[in-house]
Design a protein around this motif. Structure first.
Motif, PDB file in Angstrom:
ATOM      1  N   THR A 122      56.336 -30.609  79.075  1.00 17.88           N
ATOM      2  CA  THR A 122      56.087 -30.045  77.738  1.00 17.88           C
ATOM      3  C   THR A 122      57.007 -30.647  76.685  1.00 17.88           C
ATOM      4  O   THR A 122      56.752 -30.485  75.495  1.00 17.88           O
ATOM      5  N   GLY A 123      58.062 -31.315  77.141  1.00 18.02           N
ATOM      6  CA  GLY A 123      59.059 -31.824  76.198  1.00 18.02           C
ATOM      7  C   GLY A 123      59.893 -30.720  75.576  1.00 18.02           C
ATOM      8  O   GLY A 123      60.536 -30.917  74.548  1.00 18.02           O
ATOM      9  N   ASP A 124      59.884 -29.552  76.211  1.00 21.27           N
ATOM     10  CA  ASP A 124      60.571 -28.381  75.661  1.00 21.27           C
ATOM     11  C   ASP A 124      61.513 -27.802  76.724  1.00 21.27           C
ATOM     12  O   ASP A 124      61.084 -27.091  77.633  1.00 21.27           O
ATOM     13  N   ALA A 125      62.807 -28.121  76.611  1.00 19.39           N
ATOM     14  CA  ALA A 125      63.784 -27.646  77.586  1.00 19.39           C
ATOM     15  C   ALA A 125      63.888 -26.126  77.578  1.00 19.39           C
ATOM     16  O   ALA A 125      64.038 -25.491  78.622  1.00 19.39           O
ATOM     17  N   ARG A 126      63.783 -25.528  76.391  1.00 20.57           N
ATOM     18  CA  ARG A 126      63.880 -24.069  76.303  1.00 20.57           C
ATOM     19  C   ARG A 126      62.726 -23.393  77.050  1.00 20.57           C
ATOM     20  O   ARG A 126      62.922 -22.378  77.719  1.00 20.57           O
ATOM     21  N   LEU A 127      61.526 -23.975  76.955  1.00 16.66           N
ATOM     22  CA  LEU A 127      60.379 -23.410  77.653  1.00 16.66           C
ATOM     23  C   LEU A 127      60.579 -23.504  79.166  1.00 16.66           C
ATOM     24  O   LEU A 127      60.193 -22.597  79.909  1.00 16.66           O
ATOM     25  N   GLY A 128      61.200 -24.597  79.627  1.00 22.02           N
ATOM     26  CA  GLY A 128      61.497 -24.726  81.052  1.00 22.02           C
ATOM     27  C   GLY A 128      62.370 -23.596  81.541  1.00 22.02           C
ATOM     28  O   GLY A 128      62.168 -23.048  82.625  1.00 22.02           O
ATOM     29  N   MET A 129      63.382 -23.221  80.741  1.00 23.78           N
ATOM     30  CA  MET A 129      64.271 -22.133  81.115  1.00 23.78           C
ATOM     31  C   MET A 129      63.578 -20.774  80.982  1.00 23.78           C
ATOM     32  O   MET A 129      63.753 -19.890  81.818  1.00 23.78           O
ATOM     33  N   GLU A 130      62.770 -20.601  79.941  1.00 22.84           N
ATOM     34  CA  GLU A 130      62.081 -19.323  79.737  1.00 22.84           C
ATOM     35  C   GLU A 130      61.066 -19.057  80.847  1.00 22.84           C
ATOM     36  O   GLU A 130      60.873 -17.911  81.252  1.00 22.84           O
ATOM     37  N   TRP A 131      60.420 -20.112  81.345  1.00 24.12           N
ATOM     38  CA  TRP A 131      59.407 -19.918  82.387  1.00 24.12           C
ATOM     39  C   TRP A 131      60.017 -19.300  83.639  1.00 24.12           C
ATOM     40  O   TRP A 131      59.404 -18.448  84.278  1.00 24.12           O
ATOM     41  N   ILE A 132      61.232 -19.681  83.987  1.00 28.60           N
ATOM     42  CA  ILE A 132      61.870 -19.124  85.181  1.00 28.60           C
ATOM     43  C   ILE A 132      62.640 -17.842  84.871  1.00 28.60           C
ATOM     44  O   ILE A 132      63.271 -17.260  85.747  1.00 28.60           O
TER      45      ILE A 132
END
Length: 414
Positions: free
Chosen positions: A367-377
């Motif tokens: 996604t190119g979105d590091a914050r989304l990676g953290m929010e998903w988990i």
């Protein structure tokens, strides 16, 4: 040394127990000279720039103020003749307080283990008020000799400080020098950083765990959930059927298994649907010829496990009767066998957390979105991104492609 090379920024205390912050131009540092409670002299260095001078002066003032307060408390305690509270007694008080009881079960277990190491070092029957910063230094030295991991040393001292601070606020502890302790990572120290599984390793592991096999379907379901929803082992193993909302198409992960204490809701992935259907099929009560072929004990076991509230019930009837889910030990053994069979290198501390890191990195990359990676988990603390979003070769190669310039482009920008 010429006096002109040392500018005094702060001076507190009397002769023999003075706290002094100076700018030592000859050495190129701002240095705080102080003594601990045992009278042993120490130095603490800060940069010589303006920011370092402010930090050095502030630390010296705070240290002197706290030492003054501690000495006053020590004199007051001696005058009152108060009984000396021991480390064992302080821990007993703490474990009956909301500060401890309101923590996650896994956190309580971790705290107990770390305090046990500190208490063993200090002695269960020693007075907590006698603890000094020198004891913290001595613990670090002893732990290094015992080859304890650097981050474990830090965690033990952090728990000791948490418990002592709590005791101070409840007036159980009158002298708390650990409140002044600040961790400094040793130069060159290797900090434990558990790795993630790669996508290729993940696929290889799944191939060793068949959803059609009675002995491996639980581990397969666990890896499917962990490898797509990125949850910790406790959350995966304690997932209940009531946490699945098929109509809304979501999974509700309860707050008691989330480190931040907040519930997490995720949309169901198709991979999770596949895993849940597999579990449903295995847990469906046998009927017809399969049921008639079972003896009484087999029927009782099948009915008990089928009635379990867990998506992943245990193998054994004893655990099922106690209402317990599939155990971490059983899951870990299945994962280790899969690693060996697939030729995947076993690396310490990966387990299901290795899939959690993999998922966070996959979401961030795609996604190119590091914050989304953290929010998903379920982790909104971006300070943890360095731990979860590991450096990946393909990511670095993309970066190289972005900064690459042809000779013609370089000439045009010269």
């Amino acid at each position: 040394m010429p006096r002109s090379s040392r500018k005094v920024l702060y001076r507190g205390g009397g002769r023999g127990d003075q706290v002094k912050a100076v700018v030592d131009t000859a050495r190129g540092y701002t240095i705080v000279y102080y003594r601990d409670a045992a009278g042993v002299p120490h130095e603490k260095a800060f940069p010589a720039d303006a920011q370092g001078r402010r930090a050095g002066r502030a630390w010296a003032e705070a240290y002197h103020a706290e030492r003054t307060r501690l000495e006053a408390a020590r004199r007051e305690t001696a005058a009152q003749g108060a009984p000396a509270l021991t480390h064992r007694e302080l821990w007993e008080h703490y474990t009956h307080a909301p500060a401890y009881l309101d923590r996650r079960p896994a956190t309580r277990i971790a705290y107990a283990g770390r305090w046990k190491k500190w208490q063993r070092f200090r002695g269960a029957g020693t007075p907590v008020n006698d603890t000094t910063l020198l004891h913290a230094d001595e613990f670090i030295t002893a732990a290094r000799k015992a080859e304890m991991a650097i981050n474990q040393i830090r965690q033990v001292l952090n728990v000791a400080r948490v418990v002592m601070n709590w005791g101070q606020t409840r007036k159980l502890v009158q002298t708390n020098e650990l409140a002044l302790f600040r961790w400094q990572r040793p130069n060159g120290a290797v900090v434990l950083a558990p790795e993630e599984y790669t996508e290729a390793e993940y696929v290889a592991l799944l191939r060793q765990l068949s959803p059609q096999d009675a002995g491996t379907w639980r581990a397969w379901v666990a890896l499917m959930l962990a490898g797509h929803h990125g949850q910790r082992a406790n959350a995966v193993l304690h997932l209940r059927w009531e946490d699945i909302d098929a109509e809304a198409g979501v999974i509700h992960w309860p707050e008691c298994y989330q480190k931040n204490g907040e519930p997490l809701t995720q949309p169901l992935t198709w991979e999770a649907v596949s895993a849940l259907r597999t579990a449903r099929d295995w847990l469906a009560a046998p009927t017809g010829r399969a049921w008639t072929r079972m003896n009484h004990a087999q029927r009782s076991r099948a009915a008990t496990i089928a009635a379990s509230p867990w998506v992943l019930p245990p193998h054994g009837i004893e655990r099922a009767e106690r209402g317990e889910p599939y155990s971490y030990q059983a899951m870990w053994r299945a994962l280790r066998k899969a690693e060996e069979a697939a030729g995947v290198e076993h690396k310490p501390y990966r387990a299901l957390h290795g899939f959690r890191r993999m998922v966070a990195g996959d979401v961030a990359d795609r996604t190119g979105d590091a914050r989304l990676g953290m929010e998903w988990i379920g982790d909104r603390d971006m300070k943890q991104a360095n731990s979860y979003l590991k450096q990946r070769r393909e990511r670095m190669e993309r970066a190289a492609g972005v900064v690459h310039r042809t000779p013609e482009e370089a000439a045009n920008t010269a």
